[in-house]
Design a protein around this motif. Structure first.
Motif, PDB file in Angstrom:
ATOM      1  N   ARG A  86       0.831  -1.214   0.000  1.00 54.66           N
ATOM      2  CA  ARG A  86       0.000   0.000   0.000  1.00 54.66           C
ATOM      3  C   ARG A  86       0.857   1.252   0.000  1.00 54.66           C
ATOM      4  N   ASP A  87       1.833   1.256   0.897  1.00 53.36           N
ATOM      5  CA  ASP A  87       2.653   2.457   1.046  1.00 53.36           C
ATOM      6  C   ASP A  87       3.491   2.744  -0.193  1.00 53.36           C
ATOM      7  N   SER A  88       3.688   1.736  -1.018  1.00 53.55           N
ATOM      8  CA  SER A  88       4.512   1.948  -2.213  1.00 53.55           C
ATOM      9  C   SER A  88       3.857   2.909  -3.196  1.00 53.55           C
ATOM     10  N   CYS A  89       2.574   3.166  -3.010  1.00 52.70           N
ATOM     11  CA  CYS A  89       1.924   4.139  -3.910  1.00 52.70           C
ATOM     12  C   CYS A  89       1.369   5.324  -3.133  1.00 52.70           C
ATOM     13  N   ALA A  90       1.911   5.534  -1.937  1.00 53.79           N
ATOM     14  CA  ALA A  90       1.395   6.604  -1.079  1.00 53.79           C
ATOM     15  C   ALA A  90       1.569   7.991  -1.693  1.00 53.79           C
ATOM     16  N   ASN A  91       2.455   8.100  -2.645  1.00 55.06           N
ATOM     17  CA  ASN A  91       2.681   9.407  -3.266  1.00 55.06           C
ATOM     18  C   ASN A  91       1.642   9.724  -4.345  1.00 55.06           C
ATOM     19  N   HIS A  92       0.789   8.778  -4.636  1.00 52.58           N
ATOM     20  CA  HIS A  92      -0.266   9.030  -5.622  1.00 52.58           C
ATOM     21  C   HIS A  92      -1.628   8.851  -4.955  1.00 52.58           C
TER      22      HIS A  92
END
Length: 314
Positions: free
Chosen positions: A85-91
């Motif tokens: 989940r956190d791997s796309c936290a920037n989007h």
DNA sequence: GACCAGGTGCCAG
DNA sequence: CTGGCACATGGT
């Protein structure tokens, strides 16, 4: 354990395992696997040739058939979902989808049944794929004592029946491709195990050499049966989603795929599954009108209405 | 009845 | 390389 035993077959031993961050229902209904049937507030089906009944109660998974190791592996309970989940936290949009789909895991499916099932998928809704998959299992799969869902038929069996027989299962134009692919595999001409040692690009190229398998289906197989979690299958839904993420429009499905991989990161396939599920379930957020790439056929308006209508039975 | 679905293969320009 | 079309079936 207070659920109704599905049956009393001696080989079906019961057990329970912990399953934090897991949503069985969501996972089985997310369009990655198609043969689990709701039963007794759980699901009955099979893992490969092992009949199985599974039911989730909060953080516990009750099962009959199989064993804890098999089930943990099949549902990929070892995947670190918070990391994913956190791997796309920037989007933000993707992160929202990921949080909304908490507990949805990308499973580790047996190669052959995953490949064969996704050959059935072009131009079909999830519910239809389920129908075809079950029809094939009922018609040609090995009966498993303890589950009303038979195993997926072996390649050699599907290679030995006629295309007509396969069409009887509702496969339509997919019948020929499934039969020929079954033949290539059962003859030893194509080895599914070899792919696991190949890099993703080579494995994809090999898969695409089989009839009925194009880039999208190959990507599904890589994601769902070879654990290539960065692979992004671009179908109608994901196409709409990715298009909505940017103003510039893509020229091809392949360009959209690269964009998706870049945007969604090392677990792009996982995030894609979250986006897919959300797009498919959240009503009309993505207009169907938008001509999405590489998937909308334009049916010939000149084609005559089929006379077959007349012989429609029942 | 029209529209659409976890697309692929083939062919013309 | 790109665009356009046929291909079966079933649900809304």
């Amino acid at each position: 354990m207070n659920f109704d035993p599905l049956n009393t077959a001696p080989e079906l031993q019961g057990g329970v395992i912990e399953c934090p961050e897991f949503d069985l229902d969501l996972t089985l209904n997310s369009g990655q696997v198609f043969h689990w049937i709701p039963a007794f507030e759980g699901f009955e089906g099979c893992i490969g040739e092992t009949p199985c009944f599974i039911r989730q109660k909060e953080n516990l998974l009750y099962y009959q058939g199989g064993n804890a190791v098999l089930i943990r592996n099949y549902f990929a309970l070892d995947h670190n979902l918070s990391l994913i989940r956190d791997s796309c936290a920037n989007h933000p949009a993707s992160y929202d989808a990921a949080k909304a789909c908490r507990g949805l895991r990308i499973m580790r499916q047996p190669r052959w049944e995953c490949l064969a099932t996704f050959i059935l998928s072009p131009m079909k809704q999830v519910a239809h794929i389920r129908q075809m998959s079950l029809a094939l299992r009922m018609g040609y799969g090995r009966k498993l004592s303890g589950s009303s869902v038979p195993a997926f038929p072996e390649a050699s069996v599907l290679a030995s029946v006629t295309e007509r027989d396969l069409r009887q299962c509702g496969l339509g134009f997919r019948a020929g491709a499934l039969r020929e692919t079954s033949r290539r595999i059962s003859s030893g001409d194509f080895d599914l195990e070899n792919l696991s040692s190949m890099n993703t690009e080579d494995a994809r190229k090999a898969l695409c050499s089989l009839p009925g398998i194009g880039r999208k289906v190959a990507n599904c197989i890589l994601l769902f049966a070879y654990e290539r979690l960065d692979v992004v299958p671009v179908d109608v839904w994901i196409s709409r989603v990715l298009v909505s993420f940017r103003s510039r429009k893509a020229k091809s499905a392949e360009e959209l795929e690269r964009y998706g991989q870049r945007l969604l990161g090392p677990y792009a396939g996982y995030i894609q599954q979250y986006l897919f599920h959300r797009a498919r379930t959240e009503k009309s957020k993505y207009p169907r009108k938008l001509k999405s790439i590489g998937s909308r056929p334009s049916y010939s308006k000149t084609a005559k209405a089929s006379p077959r209508r007349i012989l429609k039975t029942k």
